[in-house]
Every structure is written in C-alpha cells, then in structure tokens.
Write an enzyme that holds these catalytic residues in place. Structure first.
Site, PDB file in Angstrom:
ATOM      1  N   TYR A 153      26.923  18.316 -20.666  1.00  0.00           N
ATOM      2  CA  TYR A 153      26.472  17.622 -19.445  1.00  0.00           C
ATOM      3  C   TYR A 153      25.142  18.228 -18.948  1.00  0.00           C
ATOM      4  O   TYR A 153      24.165  17.512 -18.717  1.00  0.00           O
ATOM      5  CB  TYR A 153      27.546  17.740 -18.364  1.00  0.00           C
ATOM      6  CG  TYR A 153      27.102  17.175 -17.040  1.00  0.00           C
ATOM      7  CD1 TYR A 153      27.006  15.794 -16.850  1.00  0.00           C
ATOM      8  CD2 TYR A 153      26.754  18.011 -15.978  1.00  0.00           C
ATOM      9  CE1 TYR A 153      26.578  15.272 -15.640  1.00  0.00           C
ATOM     10  CE2 TYR A 153      26.338  17.495 -14.768  1.00  0.00           C
ATOM     11  CZ  TYR A 153      26.249  16.126 -14.600  1.00  0.00           C
ATOM     12  OH  TYR A 153      25.813  15.610 -13.403  1.00  0.00           O
ATOM     13  N   LYS A 157      21.272  16.635 -18.633  1.00  0.00           N
ATOM     14  CA  LYS A 157      20.501  16.582 -17.389  1.00  0.00           C
ATOM     15  C   LYS A 157      19.174  17.344 -17.529  1.00  0.00           C
ATOM     16  O   LYS A 157      18.189  17.003 -16.879  1.00  0.00           O
ATOM     17  CB  LYS A 157      21.338  17.109 -16.220  1.00  0.00           C
ATOM     18  CG  LYS A 157      22.546  16.223 -15.909  1.00  0.00           C
ATOM     19  CD  LYS A 157      22.139  14.783 -15.584  1.00  0.00           C
ATOM     20  CE  LYS A 157      23.278  13.881 -15.227  1.00  0.00           C
ATOM     21  NZ  LYS A 157      22.875  12.522 -14.863  1.00  0.00           N
TER      22      LYS A 157
HETATM   23  N1  LIG Z   1      29.368  14.023  -8.538  1.00  0.00           N
HETATM   24  C1  LIG Z   1      28.624  15.090  -8.659  1.00  0.00           C
HETATM   25  O1  LIG Z   1      29.017  16.214  -8.251  1.00  0.00           O
HETATM   26  C2  LIG Z   1      27.235  15.002  -9.256  1.00  0.00           C
HETATM   27  C3  LIG Z   1      26.364  16.096  -9.119  1.00  0.00           C
HETATM   28  C4  LIG Z   1      25.086  16.006  -9.654  1.00  0.00           C
HETATM   29  C5  LIG Z   1      24.693  14.857 -10.328  1.00  0.00           C
HETATM   30  N2  LIG Z   1      25.564  13.814 -10.450  1.00  0.00           N
HETATM   31  C6  LIG Z   1      25.114  12.627 -11.185  1.00  0.00           C
HETATM   32  O2  LIG Z   1      25.174  11.502 -10.322  1.00  0.00           O
HETATM   33  C7  LIG Z   1      25.434  10.325 -11.081  1.00  0.00           C
HETATM   34  C8  LIG Z   1      26.624   9.602 -10.497  1.00  0.00           C
HETATM   35  O3  LIG Z   1      27.739  10.458 -10.516  1.00  0.00           O
HETATM   36  P1  LIG Z   1      29.096  10.108  -9.767  1.00  0.00           P
HETATM   37  O4  LIG Z   1      29.788  11.392  -9.487  1.00  0.00           O
HETATM   38  O5  LIG Z   1      28.804   9.163  -8.662  1.00  0.00           O
HETATM   39  O6  LIG Z   1      29.886   9.387 -10.936  1.00  0.00           O
HETATM   40  P2  LIG Z   1      31.162   8.411 -10.845  1.00  0.00           P
HETATM   41  O7  LIG Z   1      31.787   8.474  -9.491  1.00  0.00           O
HETATM   42  O8  LIG Z   1      31.993   8.721 -12.049  1.00  0.00           O
HETATM   43  O9  LIG Z   1      30.499   6.998 -11.027  1.00  0.00           O
HETATM   44  C9  LIG Z   1      29.900   6.685 -12.248  1.00  0.00           C
HETATM   45  C10 LIG Z   1      29.496   5.235 -12.226  1.00  0.00           C
HETATM   46  O10 LIG Z   1      29.000   4.924 -13.537  1.00  0.00           O
HETATM   47  C11 LIG Z   1      29.754   3.839 -14.052  1.00  0.00           C
HETATM   48  N3  LIG Z   1      29.935   3.987 -15.476  1.00  0.00           N
HETATM   49  C12 LIG Z   1      30.617   4.972 -16.134  1.00  0.00           C
HETATM   50  N4  LIG Z   1      30.578   4.744 -17.462  1.00  0.00           N
HETATM   51  C13 LIG Z   1      29.871   3.602 -17.631  1.00  0.00           C
HETATM   52  C14 LIG Z   1      29.494   2.837 -18.770  1.00  0.00           C
HETATM   53  N5  LIG Z   1      29.812   3.209 -20.009  1.00  0.00           N
HETATM   54  N6  LIG Z   1      28.788   1.695 -18.578  1.00  0.00           N
HETATM   55  C15 LIG Z   1      28.454   1.282 -17.331  1.00  0.00           C
HETATM   56  N7  LIG Z   1      28.768   1.966 -16.216  1.00  0.00           N
HETATM   57  C16 LIG Z   1      29.474   3.113 -16.374  1.00  0.00           C
HETATM   58  C17 LIG Z   1      31.098   3.913 -13.349  1.00  0.00           C
HETATM   59  O11 LIG Z   1      31.702   2.632 -13.439  1.00  0.00           O
HETATM   60  P3  LIG Z   1      33.310   2.500 -13.393  1.00  0.00           P
HETATM   61  O12 LIG Z   1      33.657   2.481 -11.938  1.00  0.00           O
HETATM   62  O13 LIG Z   1      33.547   1.217 -14.057  1.00  0.00           O
HETATM   63  O14 LIG Z   1      33.879   3.675 -14.148  1.00  0.00           O
HETATM   64  C18 LIG Z   1      30.651   4.302 -11.944  1.00  0.00           C
HETATM   65  O15 LIG Z   1      30.149   3.176 -11.264  1.00  0.00           O
HETATM   66  C19 LIG Z   1      25.655  10.799 -12.536  1.00  0.00           C
HETATM   67  O16 LIG Z   1      24.471  10.655 -13.277  1.00  0.00           O
HETATM   68  C20 LIG Z   1      26.004  12.260 -12.360  1.00  0.00           C
HETATM   69  O17 LIG Z   1      25.713  13.015 -13.501  1.00  0.00           O
HETATM   70  C21 LIG Z   1      26.827  13.840  -9.923  1.00  0.00           C
END
Ligand SMILES: NC(=O)c1ccc[n+]([C@@H]2O[C@H](COP(=O)([O-])OP(=O)(O)OC[C@H]3O[C@@H](n4cnc5c(N)ncnc54)[C@H](OP(=O)(O)O)[C@@H]3O)[C@@H](O)[C@H]2O)c1
Length: 260
Positions: A153, A157
């Site tokens: 991961y 990034k």
């Molecule tokens: N959460 C954290 O702590 C954190 C910290 C730093 C950076 N980030 C980054 O922020 C971004 C969003 O993270 P998040 O925590 O909001 O993630 P999340 O809650 O898991 O949401 C991910 C989104 O991506 C969609 N998705 C997953 N697989 C997919 C696929 N194969 N095709 C199309 N859509 C897909 C999911 O759709 P479904 O609902 O259908 O699964 C959901 O809408 C990511 O890039 C992550 O790396 C997150």
C-alpha cells in the site's frame, strides 16, 4: 460562467463520497464511479435533489483498464467534458506481506496505480488546456513513512506522489493544476474507526473525519496547492520527519510494532 464537472473515483463510500458532497456543495457537476451494486444510483439521485447539480455515474470495476476509454467516450458523446479528475479509489492493507495472496496485491496495484495513471492520461487527452482544469491524486502519508504491514500500500502511494510531482512539472506551462492529497488516517469505515479508537496520544490526534479531509482537499485543489496535508498535527509530523535521523525513525517504528 460554465459550471465545471468533476469526476470522482471510488465515490460510493468513505473519502470519495465526502469529496463528492464537498464538490456538489460548491456547485460542481459530478461524474461518480464505483463498483456495481455500491449504491451509486441512489447517491446520484440524492445529490441531484439536494444540491441542484448534474450527476452522471458509472458502475464499474476500476481494476479493468479496458473499460476506461469507454468512460470518456460516453461522456464526450453526451457532451460532458470533465474539468476536474479526482483519483480517489484505493485499496489499503494492514497485514504482513506473506498474509495476503497474489490476487490481493494485483488488485491493489491495479486500483491504486494503474487506474490513476490511465485515467489521468485519458483525462489530459480531453481537456482544453487554455481553460483551468484540475487533477487531485489521493496519496497518503503512508507513502512517505516506512511502515511495515503497509508495505505494498505504502509503495503504491509513493508511486502516486512521484507521479503527481512529475506531472506538476510537466504541466507547469499550462492551466492544468495537479495536486497531491496526503492524508494521515481517516475514519472512513467501521473497522478503521475501531482501530483508530484504540490509538492514543499523538497517533489518535492525527486521525481526521472524511468531511474535514474533503474540505481541505477541495480548498487546496482550487488554490492549485502542490501537496495538501490535512490536519495541523499531520503537517507538524511531516516537518519533524525531515529532521529526524533515519536510525531513530527505524527504532520508533520497530518499538511500536514490537519487531526485533
Ligand atoms: N482511510 C484512510 O485512513 C486513508 C488514509 C490515507 C489515504 N487514504 C486513501 O483515500 C482513498 C479513499 O480511501 P477510503 O478509506 O475512503 O476507502 P473506502 O472507504 O474503502 O472507499 C473506497 C471506494 O473505492 C471504491 N472501490 C473499491 N474498489 C473499487 C474498484 N475495483 N472499482 C471501482 N471502485 C472501487 C469503493 O467502492 P465500493 O463501495 O463499491 O467498495 C469505495 O467507493 C484511497 O485512495 C486511500 O488509499 C485513506
């Protein structure tokens, strides 16, 4: 003035959903992308009726790169040029490298890296560079710090950070603004909420709500900021990181993860 349109990947949940609300609240039309059966039709209808903006959506798997050209072809046929690309969809992990199988890593790399690169290429092929347009690539502070259990991961990034910084230089003579969003932890889903609540002290203080991150992200993007690090404590930690010797950082991480 023409209303701009923002395409947000991974818009059904978490940060992507908050980014979609934040952009709609600022009067941008939207194109939402997420997996099938993730509630996009309902979300699109909700945003249309509450924010008075146009919303298109595509229910598709972003690990299937062969579908990407169709997105921009369909939008072009419907005369919906995209002005803002938000590469948000991403898959995390918190596990030792050998505890996940090769299918997991293939999906993670396809989603976090390949979809970002290819959608960006297609987006740049359709923008009118004499007018302002924007790219927001969602990275992570996990790409900056070396954290075991986030090995692939974090590496994806780091790729996003490098890719974004190169694009910023390549596009510097144009009206295309490219921003890197580098959040720390975000309370986006129940399992993260539980994990984040078990943290103490400064670690706990680095965690933000998705709405706060989305607000800072869109503010920074529209101002053309090169890197957006939401949260004052996270910005302080990044500053501190530049001064701490590598040996000390390694010691802290090993102690935290109880490694030998
Ligand atoms: N959460 C954290 O702590 C954190 C910290 C730093 C950076 N980030 C980054 O922020 C971004 C969003 O993270 P998040 O925590 O909001 O993630 P999340 O809650 O898991 O949401 C991910 C989104 O991506 C969609 N998705 C997953 N697989 C997919 C696929 N194969 N095709 C199309 N859509 C897909 C999911 O759709 P479904 O609902 O259908 O699964 C959901 O809408 C990511 O890039 C992550 O790396 C997150």
């Amino acid at each position: 003035m023409k209303r701009l349109t923002a395409l947000v990947t991974g818009a059904s949940e978490g940060l992507g959903k908050s980014l979609a609300f934040e952009l709609a609240n600022r009067n941008f039309n939207l194109v939402l992308i997420s997996l099938p059966a993730s509630g996009l039709p309902e979300l699109a209808a909700f945003i249309r009726s509450n924010f008075n903006v146009n919303v298109h959506y595509f229910e598709l798997d972003l690990t299937k790169a062969e579908l990407f050209t169709g997105i921009f072809d369909t939008l072009s046929a419907e005369q919906v040029p995209v002005d803002i690309l938000v590469n948000n969809a991403g898959l995390g992990n918190w596990s030792w490298f050998e505890d996940k199988n090769i299918d997991f890593y293939k999906t993670q790399i396809d989603l976090n890296i390949t979809s970002t690169v290819l959608l960006t290429r297609l987006f740049l092929g359709q923008v009118d560079k004499s007018h302002p347009s924007y790219i927001l690539n969602v990275g992570s502070l996990g790409g900056r710090f070396i954290v075991p259990r986030k090995q692939v991961y974090g590496a994806t990034k780091s790729f996003i950070a490098y890719f974004t910084k190169c694009l910023q230089l390549e596009q510097s003579g144009t009206q295309v603004r490219v921003s890197l969003l580098s959040p720390g932890g975000i309370n986006t889903k129940p399992e993260l909420l539980v994990l984040n609540h078990s943290l103490k002290g400064i670690s706990r203080a680095t965690i933000l709500e998705p709405e706060e991150v989305a607000r800072e992200a869109v503010d920074g993007l529209l101002k053309g900021k090169k890197e957006i690090i939401p949260g004052a404590i996270n910005r302080f930690l990044v500053l501190l990181d530049a001064f701490l010797p590598g040996r000390i950082k390694e010691m802290i991480i090993k102690r935290k993860l109880a490694l030998g």
